[in-house]
Motif scaffolding. Sequence first.
Motif, PDB file in Angstrom:
ATOM      1  N   ILE A 106      87.326  48.724  46.040  1.00  0.00           N
ATOM      2  CA  ILE A 106      86.817  49.667  45.423  1.00  0.00           C
ATOM      3  C   ILE A 106      85.496  49.143  45.052  1.00  0.00           C
ATOM      4  CG2 ILE A 106      86.551  51.134  43.529  1.00  0.00           C
ATOM      5  CD1 ILE A 106      88.180  52.236  45.764  1.00  0.00           C
ATOM      6  N   GLU A 107      85.654  47.639  44.403  1.00  0.00           N
ATOM      7  CA  GLU A 107      84.545  47.453  44.029  1.00  0.00           C
ATOM      8  C   GLU A 107      83.262  47.003  44.919  1.00  0.00           C
ATOM      9  OE1 GLU A 107      83.212  43.317  41.178  1.00  0.00           O
ATOM     10  OE2 GLU A 107      85.376  43.826  41.466  1.00  0.00           O
ATOM     11  N   SER A 108      83.849  46.483  45.894  1.00  0.00           N
ATOM     12  CA  SER A 108      83.026  45.901  47.223  1.00  0.00           C
ATOM     13  C   SER A 108      82.334  47.229  47.777  1.00  0.00           C
ATOM     14  CB  SER A 108      83.918  45.393  48.403  1.00  0.00           C
ATOM     15  OG  SER A 108      84.486  46.342  49.121  1.00  0.00           O
ATOM     16  N   LEU A 109      82.766  48.426  47.420  1.00  0.00           N
ATOM     17  CA  LEU A 109      82.007  49.740  47.920  1.00  0.00           C
ATOM     18  C   LEU A 109      80.713  49.914  47.119  1.00  0.00           C
ATOM     19  CD1 LEU A 109      84.947  52.153  48.365  1.00  0.00           C
ATOM     20  CD2 LEU A 109      83.376  50.940  50.333  1.00  0.00           C
ATOM     21  N   ASP A 110      80.794  49.165  45.882  1.00  0.00           N
ATOM     22  CA  ASP A 110      79.452  49.605  45.159  1.00  0.00           C
ATOM     23  C   ASP A 110      79.054  51.060  44.643  1.00  0.00           C
ATOM     24  OD1 ASP A 110      77.424  48.591  43.392  1.00  0.00           O
ATOM     25  OD2 ASP A 110      75.939  48.360  45.028  1.00  0.00           O
ATOM     26  N   LEU A 111      80.218  51.695  44.349  1.00  0.00           N
ATOM     27  CA  LEU A 111      80.060  52.895  44.017  1.00  0.00           C
ATOM     28  C   LEU A 111      79.166  53.206  42.697  1.00  0.00           C
ATOM     29  CD1 LEU A 111      83.789  54.398  44.457  1.00  0.00           C
ATOM     30  CD2 LEU A 111      81.653  54.292  46.201  1.00  0.00           C
ATOM     31  N   LEU A 112      79.065  52.117  41.708  1.00  0.00           N
ATOM     32  CA  LEU A 112      78.370  52.407  40.620  1.00  0.00           C
ATOM     33  C   LEU A 112      76.645  52.486  40.974  1.00  0.00           C
ATOM     34  CD1 LEU A 112      79.687  49.611  38.435  1.00  0.00           C
ATOM     35  CD2 LEU A 112      79.643  52.051  38.117  1.00  0.00           C
ATOM     36  N   ALA A 113      76.544  52.369  42.081  1.00  0.00           N
ATOM     37  CA  ALA A 113      75.258  52.351  42.676  1.00  0.00           C
ATOM     38  C   ALA A 113      74.800  53.801  42.735  1.00  0.00           C
ATOM     39  CB  ALA A 113      74.732  51.492  43.866  1.00  0.00           C
ATOM     40  N   THR A 114      75.578  54.588  43.147  1.00  0.00           N
ATOM     41  CA  THR A 114      75.426  56.090  43.430  1.00  0.00           C
ATOM     42  C   THR A 114      76.051  56.594  42.439  1.00  0.00           C
ATOM     43  OG1 THR A 114      77.596  55.931  44.957  1.00  0.00           O
ATOM     44  CG2 THR A 114      75.202  55.468  45.992  1.00  0.00           C
ATOM     45  N   LEU A 115      76.675  56.408  41.683  1.00  0.00           N
ATOM     46  CA  LEU A 115      77.704  57.467  40.706  1.00  0.00           C
ATOM     47  C   LEU A 115      76.832  58.374  39.894  1.00  0.00           C
ATOM     48  CD1 LEU A 115      80.607  57.761  39.514  1.00  0.00           C
ATOM     49  CD2 LEU A 115      79.951  56.257  37.885  1.00  0.00           C
ATOM     50  N   ARG A 116      75.800  57.680  39.322  1.00  0.00           N
ATOM     51  CA  ARG A 116      75.011  58.714  38.516  1.00  0.00           C
ATOM     52  C   ARG A 116      74.146  59.701  39.000  1.00  0.00           C
ATOM     53  NH1 ARG A 116      72.517  54.872  33.472  1.00  0.00           N
ATOM     54  NH2 ARG A 116      74.481  54.026  32.772  1.00  0.00           N
ATOM     55  N   THR A 117      73.734  59.578  40.308  1.00  0.00           N
ATOM     56  CA  THR A 117      72.789  60.710  40.950  1.00  0.00           C
ATOM     57  C   THR A 117      73.728  61.314  41.858  1.00  0.00           C
ATOM     58  OG1 THR A 117      72.552  58.829  42.798  1.00  0.00           O
ATOM     59  CG2 THR A 117      71.033  59.008  40.777  1.00  0.00           C
ATOM     60  N   SER A 118      74.972  60.836  42.035  1.00  0.00           N
ATOM     61  CA  SER A 118      75.845  61.833  43.032  1.00  0.00           C
ATOM     62  C   SER A 118      77.073  62.432  42.509  1.00  0.00           C
ATOM     63  CB  SER A 118      76.495  60.646  44.303  1.00  0.00           C
ATOM     64  OG  SER A 118      75.201  59.985  44.709  1.00  0.00           O
TER      65      SER A 118
END
Length: 213
Positions: A106-118
């Motif tokens: 999950i960490e490798s998907l870097d979901l934090l990069a899109t979390l706030r805008t998606s």
Amino acid sequence: MTGSAPPPAALPGENWQLHTQLPHLEATAEFARALAAHLDPGDLLVLTGGLGAGKTTFTRELAHALGVRGQVSSPTFTLSRIHPHEDPATADLVHVDAYRTDAAGIESLDLLATLRTSITVVEWGRGLVEQSLLGASGSWLDLELNQGTASPGQAGSEPAAHEEPRGGAPVIQTDFSETEEELLGVPRRAVLRGYGPRWMTTPTLPRGFNEHH
């Protein structure tokens, strides 16, 4: 995570539960469209349920209601897909399948990069993504879909996701293993749970989707 494990137990700290009986797949679609009206950029929806429970149908209808582009299908073999909105200024949909991965994956998907805008939907993510993405004070929705009318967690209400035949190799199934007729004819029960300050109160859904617990 192991493929033979049933959906994990619900997490502590929920603010409320909303139980809804979905007699057919179209009702699942209607429920998705109703919930989409309450989602904003930065919202996380964790989606749990066995094969054939309607997770992909729910996400497809959610995407349609949100106005995002691209074919929504089970992301089992790609882990993550980003569906951009028709309007670049409006939230995209990030669709993730955590079934075959772990916290490191999950960490490798870097979901934090899109979390706030998606708007992020994670299938099979319960207990895996909430703390890593949101921290201890985060807010999210948890939606559990189960075939049949039994309450989630009741013995026999949810078949194992992948079953191993006697004396043979494991059989790998997907959400496409059942026919459309089988999917349409199977009733489902949805349990929506709210966590954190964002979801202190239950979203107001159309009549028929508001069986509080």
